[in-house]
Write a protein that holds these residues in place. Sequence first.
Motif, mmCIF file in Angstrom:
data_model
loop_
_atom_site.group_PDB
_atom_site.id
_atom_site.type_symbol
_atom_site.label_atom_id
_atom_site.label_comp_id
_atom_site.label_asym_id
_atom_site.label_seq_id
_atom_site.Cartn_x
_atom_site.Cartn_y
_atom_site.Cartn_z
ATOM 1 N N GLY A 134 -0.916 -27.653 6.344
ATOM 2 C CA GLY A 134 -2.137 -27.116 6.942
ATOM 3 C C GLY A 134 -3.412 -27.789 6.470
ATOM 4 O O GLY A 134 -4.514 -27.354 6.816
ATOM 5 N N LEU A 135 -3.287 -28.863 5.698
ATOM 6 C CA LEU A 135 -4.473 -29.551 5.185
ATOM 7 C C LEU A 135 -5.338 -30.139 6.299
ATOM 8 O O LEU A 135 -6.549 -30.270 6.145
ATOM 9 N N TYR A 136 -4.709 -30.480 7.430
ATOM 10 C CA TYR A 136 -5.478 -31.066 8.533
ATOM 11 C C TYR A 136 -6.505 -30.080 9.081
ATOM 12 O O TYR A 136 -7.534 -30.479 9.633
ATOM 13 N N ASP A 164 -2.200 -43.394 18.327
ATOM 14 C CA ASP A 164 -0.850 -43.874 18.032
ATOM 15 C C ASP A 164 0.225 -43.207 18.879
ATOM 16 O O ASP A 164 1.085 -43.865 19.450
ATOM 17 N N ILE A 165 0.154 -41.879 18.945
ATOM 18 C CA ILE A 165 1.256 -41.114 19.533
ATOM 19 C C ILE A 165 0.761 -40.253 20.694
ATOM 20 O O ILE A 165 -0.290 -39.619 20.607
ATOM 21 N N LEU A 166 1.552 -40.226 21.777
ATOM 22 C CA LEU A 166 1.236 -39.412 22.945
ATOM 23 C C LEU A 166 2.401 -38.468 23.242
ATOM 24 O O LEU A 166 3.539 -38.714 22.844
ATOM 25 N N VAL A 167 2.102 -37.411 23.952
ATOM 26 C CA VAL A 167 3.104 -36.368 24.180
ATOM 27 C C VAL A 167 3.861 -36.626 25.484
ATOM 28 O O VAL A 167 3.306 -37.116 26.473
ATOM 29 N N GLY A 168 5.153 -36.265 25.476
ATOM 30 C CA GLY A 168 6.020 -36.545 26.612
ATOM 31 C C GLY A 168 5.710 -35.767 27.871
ATOM 32 O O GLY A 168 6.296 -36.043 28.923
ATOM 33 N N ASN A 191 -6.889 -36.048 8.653
ATOM 34 C CA ASN A 191 -7.062 -35.695 10.065
ATOM 35 C C ASN A 191 -6.270 -36.568 11.042
ATOM 36 O O ASN A 191 -6.578 -36.628 12.225
ATOM 37 N N LYS A 192 -5.251 -37.244 10.547
ATOM 38 C CA LYS A 192 -4.558 -38.209 11.401
ATOM 39 C C LYS A 192 -3.504 -37.584 12.321
ATOM 40 O O LYS A 192 -3.182 -38.149 13.370
ATOM 41 N N TYR A 193 -2.960 -36.431 11.952
ATOM 42 C CA TYR A 193 -1.862 -35.880 12.748
ATOM 43 C C TYR A 193 -2.279 -35.659 14.199
ATOM 44 O O TYR A 193 -1.566 -36.025 15.131
ATOM 45 N N TYR A 194 -3.444 -35.059 14.409
ATOM 46 C CA TYR A 194 -3.942 -34.837 15.767
ATOM 47 C C TYR A 194 -5.045 -35.820 16.137
ATOM 48 O O TYR A 194 -5.888 -35.517 16.991
ATOM 49 N N PRO A 254 -4.091 -29.926 21.309
ATOM 50 C CA PRO A 254 -4.340 -31.015 20.364
ATOM 51 C C PRO A 254 -3.270 -32.091 20.358
ATOM 52 O O PRO A 254 -3.535 -33.229 19.975
ATOM 53 N N GLU A 255 -2.050 -31.767 20.808
ATOM 54 C CA GLU A 255 -1.006 -32.789 20.843
ATOM 55 C C GLU A 255 -1.242 -33.830 21.930
ATOM 56 O O GLU A 255 -0.457 -34.780 22.066
ATOM 57 N N SER A 256 -2.321 -33.683 22.702
ATOM 58 C CA SER A 256 -2.699 -34.702 23.688
ATOM 59 C C SER A 256 -2.892 -36.056 23.024
ATOM 60 O O SER A 256 -2.727 -37.096 23.668
ATOM 61 N N LYS A 257 -3.261 -36.061 21.748
ATOM 62 C CA LYS A 257 -3.479 -37.304 20.996
ATOM 63 C C LYS A 257 -3.067 -37.063 19.549
ATOM 64 O O LYS A 257 -3.487 -36.093 18.921
ATOM 65 N N ARG A 258 -2.235 -37.956 19.024
ATOM 66 C CA ARG A 258 -1.723 -37.764 17.673
ATOM 67 C C ARG A 258 -1.626 -39.089 16.925
ATOM 68 O O ARG A 258 -1.730 -40.167 17.518
ATOM 69 N N GLY A 259 -1.419 -38.992 15.629
ATOM 70 C CA GLY A 259 -1.189 -40.168 14.807
ATOM 71 C C GLY A 259 0.288 -40.272 14.464
ATOM 72 O O GLY A 259 1.063 -39.345 14.705
ATOM 73 N N VAL A 260 0.674 -41.408 13.912
ATOM 74 C CA VAL A 260 2.066 -41.574 13.488
ATOM 75 C C VAL A 260 2.351 -40.583 12.350
ATOM 76 O O VAL A 260 1.625 -40.559 11.347
ATOM 77 N N PRO A 261 3.373 -39.750 12.478
ATOM 78 C CA PRO A 261 3.661 -38.766 11.426
ATOM 79 C C PRO A 261 4.382 -39.397 10.231
ATOM 80 O O PRO A 261 5.557 -39.141 9.971
ATOM 81 N N THR A 262 3.662 -40.266 9.536
ATOM 82 C CA THR A 262 4.204 -40.827 8.293
ATOM 83 C C THR A 262 4.468 -39.672 7.329
ATOM 84 O O THR A 262 4.006 -38.549 7.556
ATOM 85 N N PRO A 263 5.191 -39.917 6.251
ATOM 86 C CA PRO A 263 5.430 -38.833 5.303
ATOM 87 C C PRO A 263 4.143 -38.104 4.876
ATOM 88 O O PRO A 263 4.115 -36.880 4.804
ATOM 89 N N TRP A 264 3.054 -38.863 4.605
ATOM 90 C CA TRP A 264 1.811 -38.221 4.185
ATOM 91 C C TRP A 264 1.193 -37.424 5.331
ATOM 92 O O TRP A 264 0.761 -36.280 5.149
ATOM 93 N N VAL A 265 1.151 -38.013 6.524
ATOM 94 C CA VAL A 265 0.567 -37.318 7.676
ATOM 95 C C VAL A 265 1.360 -36.055 7.988
ATOM 96 O O VAL A 265 0.784 -35.005 8.305
ATOM 97 N N ALA A 266 2.686 -36.151 7.895
ATOM 98 C CA ALA A 266 3.519 -34.974 8.120
ATOM 99 C C ALA A 266 3.220 -33.887 7.089
ATOM 100 O O ALA A 266 3.189 -32.691 7.416
ATOM 101 N N PHE A 267 2.977 -34.305 5.842
ATOM 102 C CA PHE A 267 2.652 -33.345 4.784
ATOM 103 C C PHE A 267 1.350 -32.600 5.112
ATOM 104 O O PHE A 267 1.252 -31.389 4.934
#
Length: 387
Positions: free
Chosen positions: A144-146, A172-176, A156-159, A126-139
């Motif tokens: 585990g709410l996602y 937004d975010i891609l994995v290294g 559902n923004k984290y992944y 799932p880390e193939s595609k992610r959202g910006v881990p803003t404080p709310w997204v990180a929460f």
Amino acid sequence: MQLSVIILNYNVRYFLELCVLSVESALQNIDSEIIVVDNDSSDGSCQMLQSRFPNVKLIQNKENLGFPKGNNIGVSQAQGEYICILNPDTVVAEDTFEKVLTFAKNQKDLGIIGVKLIDGTGNFLPESKRGVPTPWVAFTKVSGLYKLFPKTNSFNKYYAQHLADNENGKVDILVGAFMFLKRELYQEAGGFDENCFMYSDDIDLSYRILQKGKSNYYFHQTTVIHYKGESTVKDGTYMKRFQDAMEFFYKKHFKVSVFFSAFMKIGIVFFSLAKTVQGKSMVKSISKSYLLLSATYELAKIIALVVQKKVDFLEWKTEKTVNLSSISIEKNTQVILDNEFVSFKDCIFILEVYRNKGITFRIIPKNSGFIIGSDSNSDRGEVVKMM
């Protein structure tokens, strides 16, 4: 030159050999170069590269300089219009770079391209595609709410769950493990931030590329195996670096309250502890039977001596691909793919077709003397020498 592939290595000699072999196959028709930066490995990685891949540009660091600095050194020596940051524990298909290059040239606002990643069992990462881990997204991630509300935009923004696994689109975010972009853009952005040793550097670079008005893309039309964590022992050092990486990103990009900082610190501790325990608690599955896909029956006899069990044989003819749907493979079978005859693209396809069926997979890289693979994305892989 069209493309420079940058591979940062640290003590994963056999996975590196498999990776470079697959990259060489994928660059046959592209004006390109492979640059391997070694962070002071002690496992013979450099000697292997010098003997087997003399055309690869090898940069040997005298200490482990971390992910950001190591990759920045590699890019500083690159000549390609495009670069691909690639982990050494990956396997690309023969047409991966051709497909990604074609896609890249059709984007006017190109930032970074990431691809569909699967682990050594064929399961989507799932880390193939992610959202910006803003404080709310990180929460939503830490809590585990996602998982509870995968279709709700607020959760559902984290992944980047708004985008299907088999759908191209902006993220937004891609994995290294696989980051493809123009070398000029990488340089304009300043590359990876060397103040971070590892783990949040890809999030930080992706975010800074977005801030430049570019778009990052998830491209599903090629699949890459990422065995994961081969360079990392999940111990106390891992946990400390993971915590530091998350704190680095938040301090750099967000103004957060004392309460949130305390909550995230606790969350990161529990999350990293879970990762540490997960990495140590995996029980290796024992295969009841073995199946070799090859054009050489004699190889099955050699493997049988190594594993001390009978190895069944299925002839694989390169000029006519076997119809996999007609093959019945029993649970607890280890399927061994002979890359001398089974292409990397077919290896990847087989992993995806038979995922979640109680089957494990190994690859014998072309012209090598070992069998390699992984049964979990939370554990280190396995290498079995045949000679």
